[in-house]
Motif scaffolding. Structure first.
Motif, PDB file in Angstrom:
ATOM      1  N   VAL A   1      -4.526 -49.138  -4.664  1.00  0.00           N
ATOM      2  CA  VAL A   1      -5.192 -49.147  -3.361  1.00  0.00           C
ATOM      3  C   VAL A   1      -4.636 -48.007  -2.516  1.00  0.00           C
ATOM      4  O   VAL A   1      -3.499 -47.575  -2.699  1.00  0.00           O
ATOM      5  CB  VAL A   1      -5.021 -50.493  -2.628  1.00  0.00           C
ATOM      6  CG1 VAL A   1      -5.625 -51.625  -3.426  1.00  0.00           C
ATOM      7  CG2 VAL A   1      -3.549 -50.784  -2.327  1.00  0.00           C
TER       8      VAL A   1
ATOM      9  N   LEU B   1      -9.256 -48.940  -6.051  1.00  0.00           N
ATOM     10  CA  LEU B   1     -10.037 -49.277  -4.865  1.00  0.00           C
ATOM     11  C   LEU B   1      -9.888 -48.244  -3.755  1.00  0.00           C
ATOM     12  O   LEU B   1     -10.493 -48.382  -2.689  1.00  0.00           O
ATOM     13  CB  LEU B   1      -9.608 -50.649  -4.334  1.00  0.00           C
ATOM     14  CG  LEU B   1      -9.579 -51.794  -5.350  1.00  0.00           C
ATOM     15  CD1 LEU B   1      -9.126 -53.083  -4.672  1.00  0.00           C
ATOM     16  CD2 LEU B   1     -10.939 -51.986  -6.005  1.00  0.00           C
TER      17      LEU B   1
ATOM     18  N   ILE C   1      -7.433 -50.083   4.873  1.00  0.00           N
ATOM     19  CA  ILE C   1      -6.884 -50.475   3.574  1.00  0.00           C
ATOM     20  C   ILE C   1      -6.475 -51.941   3.605  1.00  0.00           C
ATOM     21  O   ILE C   1      -6.741 -52.707   2.661  1.00  0.00           O
ATOM     22  CB  ILE C   1      -5.688 -49.572   3.216  1.00  0.00           C
ATOM     23  CG1 ILE C   1      -6.152 -48.123   3.025  1.00  0.00           C
ATOM     24  CG2 ILE C   1      -4.980 -50.078   1.959  1.00  0.00           C
ATOM     25  CD1 ILE C   1      -5.026 -47.118   2.914  1.00  0.00           C
TER      26      ILE C   1
ATOM     27  N   ASP D   1      -9.996 -53.993   3.816  1.00  0.00           N
ATOM     28  CA  ASP D   1     -11.027 -53.877   2.788  1.00  0.00           C
ATOM     29  C   ASP D   1     -10.502 -53.848   1.351  1.00  0.00           C
ATOM     30  O   ASP D   1     -11.239 -54.214   0.429  1.00  0.00           O
ATOM     31  CB  ASP D   1     -11.847 -52.593   3.022  1.00  0.00           C
ATOM     32  CG  ASP D   1     -12.530 -52.569   4.373  1.00  0.00           C
ATOM     33  OD1 ASP D   1     -12.857 -53.655   4.894  1.00  0.00           O
ATOM     34  OD2 ASP D   1     -12.731 -51.462   4.915  1.00  0.00           O
ATOM     35  N   GLN D   2      -9.287 -53.410   1.160  1.00  0.00           N
ATOM     36  CA  GLN D   2      -8.791 -53.217  -0.209  1.00  0.00           C
ATOM     37  C   GLN D   2      -7.738 -54.229  -0.631  1.00  0.00           C
ATOM     38  O   GLN D   2      -7.797 -54.753  -1.751  1.00  0.00           O
ATOM     39  CB  GLN D   2      -8.208 -51.801  -0.356  1.00  0.00           C
ATOM     40  CG  GLN D   2      -9.213 -50.691  -0.127  1.00  0.00           C
ATOM     41  CD  GLN D   2      -8.583 -49.311  -0.278  1.00  0.00           C
ATOM     42  OE1 GLN D   2      -7.620 -49.107  -1.023  1.00  0.00           O
ATOM     43  NE2 GLN D   2      -9.117 -48.343   0.433  1.00  0.00           N
TER      44      GLN D   2
ATOM     45  N   ALA E   1     -15.445 -47.159  -3.663  1.00  0.00           N
ATOM     46  CA  ALA E   1     -14.327 -46.931  -4.578  1.00  0.00           C
ATOM     47  C   ALA E   1     -14.854 -46.474  -5.929  1.00  0.00           C
ATOM     48  O   ALA E   1     -15.926 -46.902  -6.383  1.00  0.00           O
ATOM     49  CB  ALA E   1     -13.514 -48.210  -4.743  1.00  0.00           C
TER      50      ALA E   1
ATOM     51  N   PRO F   1     -14.277 -49.930  -8.719  1.00  0.00           N
ATOM     52  CA  PRO F   1     -14.147 -51.166  -7.944  1.00  0.00           C
ATOM     53  C   PRO F   1     -13.878 -52.405  -8.784  1.00  0.00           C
ATOM     54  O   PRO F   1     -13.402 -53.411  -8.260  1.00  0.00           O
ATOM     55  CB  PRO F   1     -15.495 -51.274  -7.228  1.00  0.00           C
ATOM     56  CG  PRO F   1     -16.446 -50.527  -8.115  1.00  0.00           C
ATOM     57  CD  PRO F   1     -15.650 -49.397  -8.693  1.00  0.00           C
TER      58      PRO F   1
END
Length: 278
Positions: free
Chosen positions: A17, A58, A68, A71-72, A253, A256
């Motif tokens: 990430v 990602l 980050i 969302d990740q 990404a 993903p």
């Protein structure tokens, strides 16, 4: 966690990430048009020992640490990986009105969430910008704060810290793309090897070793490159800051979902570059 232990059982999962650093910007292009990057290179090496290894990346260029975190990191944690890499916060630090208290809170949240699982977590001490970027001294209080956070959480079990900050090899402009912000393929190779060795892998080459010396470029050629960098990279970056846009807006990404790494590429000593230094 020792590299041999990580590779001992088939079917391991690696998740990365972060931002453009982890997306792999300015490394070699893949057949699908995405960048390769150090994280892909690490996954390739792991897959050479474990063909059943699955890997997701990602990371998206331009993302701030809060994005980050939002969302990740939850997606990565939910995948229950065996190995996870986290790098972020420098995009925040580069911004003139960086609120370091907010950045610090998000960094802590990201690390805490990822340390809660079974994964070995890889963190980074970022490179030192002072010897290659003019005016970067103003960034150092916040860069040093990021390093302090990494060092603090790096004491936890199953957490590995990769120290890029003290590696003088990254002072060499040949380690960087012409935008002077992202690693070149040479730089990505070095970062990948640093991660692998931190995980306990047998060295493929000395990633700290400097490149062969080269003669400096003529003054006029260097100034022309400076002007091109100003026009092609710096001014558009400033424009995005003014308008609130990001290079990652609308971008997904590149990996993903966890998928196997196909045709692993062996990590070898990179071929020395011979072009003149900037």
């Amino acid at each position: 966690m020792d590299f041999t232990t990580l590779s001992a059982h088939q079917g391991k999962l690696m998740v990365s990430v972060g931002d453009s650093f982890t997306e792999g910007m300015c490394d070699d292009l893949q057949p699908d048009g995405s960048f390769r990057g150090w994280a892909d290179r690490v996954a390739e090496r792991l897959a050479a020992d474990d063909p059943h290894l699955r890997y997701a990346n990602l990371a998206v260029r331009g993302k701030l640490i809060g994005q980050i975190e939002r969302d990740q990191v939850p997606v990565a944690a939910a995948l229950e990986p065996d190995l996870i890499t986290l790098a972020g916060g420098l995009n925040d630090v580069l911004r003139p009105r960086c609120d370091m208290k907010v950045v610090e809170a998000s960094v802590r949240s990201c690390i805490t969430q990822l340390q809660a699982g079974k994964a070995t977590l890889v963190l980074f001490r970022p490179t030192d910008p002072r010897r290659r970027m003019r005016g970067s001294q103003r960034l150092m209080p916040n860069v040093n704060r990021l390093i302090e956070l990494v060092d603090e959480y790096g004491e936890a079990p199953n957490t590995v810290v990769v120290d890029l900050f003290t590696a003088r090899v990254f002072d060499d402009p040949r380690m960087w793309d012409e935008d002077r912000l992202h690693f070149s393929p040479q730089g990505h190779r070095r970062v990948a090897e640093a991660v692998l060795q931190a995980l306990g892998a047998a060295p493929s080459f000395d990633w700290h070793a400097g490149l062969p010396p080269v003669r400096p470029k003529p003054w006029l050629q260097a100034r022309r490159q400076d002007l091109r960098w100003l026009r092609v990279y710096l001014l558009p970056w400033i424009g995005r800051r003014i308008t609130g846009k990001s290079s990652g807006d609308g971008r997904l990404a590149k990996r993903p979902e966890p998928t196997p790494m196909t045709r692993p590429t062996p990590m070898t000593e990179p071929t020395p570059m011979t072009e003149a230094a900037e």
